[in-house]
Write a protein that holds these residues in place. Sequence first.
Motif, mmCIF file in Angstrom:
data_model
loop_
_atom_site.group_PDB
_atom_site.id
_atom_site.type_symbol
_atom_site.label_atom_id
_atom_site.label_comp_id
_atom_site.label_asym_id
_atom_site.label_seq_id
_atom_site.Cartn_x
_atom_site.Cartn_y
_atom_site.Cartn_z
ATOM 1 N N THR A 16 0.880 -0.818 -0.001
ATOM 2 C CA THR A 16 0.079 0.130 -0.097
ATOM 3 C C THR A 16 0.969 1.197 -0.121
ATOM 4 N N GLY A 82 -5.153 4.940 1.246
ATOM 5 C CA GLY A 82 -4.823 3.504 0.545
ATOM 6 C C GLY A 82 -4.727 2.493 1.666
ATOM 7 N N SER A 119 -8.180 7.042 -4.177
ATOM 8 C CA SER A 119 -8.165 5.781 -3.201
ATOM 9 C C SER A 119 -7.479 4.885 -3.792
ATOM 10 N N VAL A 120 -6.552 4.197 -3.089
ATOM 11 C CA VAL A 120 -5.699 3.050 -4.063
ATOM 12 C C VAL A 120 -5.794 1.859 -2.809
ATOM 13 N N ALA A 121 -5.872 0.680 -3.472
ATOM 14 C CA ALA A 121 -5.930 -0.585 -2.793
ATOM 15 C C ALA A 121 -4.570 -1.815 -3.085
ATOM 16 N N ILE A 132 -11.972 -0.112 -2.717
ATOM 17 C CA ILE A 132 -12.008 1.398 -3.431
ATOM 18 C C ILE A 132 -13.169 1.982 -3.200
ATOM 19 N N ASP A 133 -14.105 1.209 -3.290
ATOM 20 C CA ASP A 133 -15.458 1.898 -2.897
ATOM 21 C C ASP A 133 -15.797 2.389 -1.628
ATOM 22 N N ASN A 136 -13.799 5.722 -1.591
ATOM 23 C CA ASN A 136 -14.216 6.772 -2.367
ATOM 24 C C ASN A 136 -15.693 7.129 -1.916
ATOM 25 N N TRP A 152 -9.105 0.622 -12.579
ATOM 26 C CA TRP A 152 -9.350 0.695 -10.990
ATOM 27 C C TRP A 152 -8.170 0.983 -10.425
ATOM 28 N N ASN A 153 -8.052 1.494 -9.301
ATOM 29 C CA ASN A 153 -7.037 2.019 -8.727
ATOM 30 C C ASN A 153 -6.432 0.833 -7.512
ATOM 31 N N MET A 154 -6.314 -0.155 -8.234
ATOM 32 C CA MET A 154 -5.748 -1.398 -7.411
ATOM 33 C C MET A 154 -4.526 -2.028 -8.224
#
Length: 189
Positions: A16, A82, A119-121, A132-133, A136, A152-154
């Motif tokens: 992370t 994160g 947001s990041v995961a 992420i949801d 966010n 998607w930010n993962m």
Amino acid sequence: MKVIGISGSARKDGNTAILIETVFKELKNQGIETELIQLFDKEIKNCKGCFACKGNRKCIIEDDAFNAIFNKIVDADGIILGSPVYSADISSKMKAFIERAGVIVATNSGMLKYKVGASVAAVRRGGGMTAIDTLNHFLLNKEVLVVGSTYWNMVYGKNIGDALKDDEGISNMKNLGQNMAYIIKKLQH
């Protein structure tokens, strides 16, 4: 211009933190100051639901790390949240942090309005979208301008450093940093 990144991982300098630092590199390239806060060694107590924060702009629980961290995001231009995925969602420390922050901002309207957020995961297998949801939803509900990327930010990886092997995910983090820098700079004019 400054962005605060908060890593909700139980691991110091884990995946992370790597994701947030990847976004930070792009921000720094655009002249934006950054600061990473890792929750792994910080106590963050649960929200009591007492609503004593109304009108005070801070939590009345003062014997943990929460208020100092919260003040930093209030003063910043941007926020990156994160978390690794634990039990198909965010970590318990990150959950406690956003619950307390959420009540303060809900009872003291506008504290995070027009900040730029992302947001990041860090994901081993599943639960990334839920994480992420969750992050966010906090940002969106607090009037933060949420920045996206090309996907998607993962990023996938189990052991510390594995995230760096996910080329697509790391590329997405770089793009996220570029997009975040663009928005922050536009808001400064």
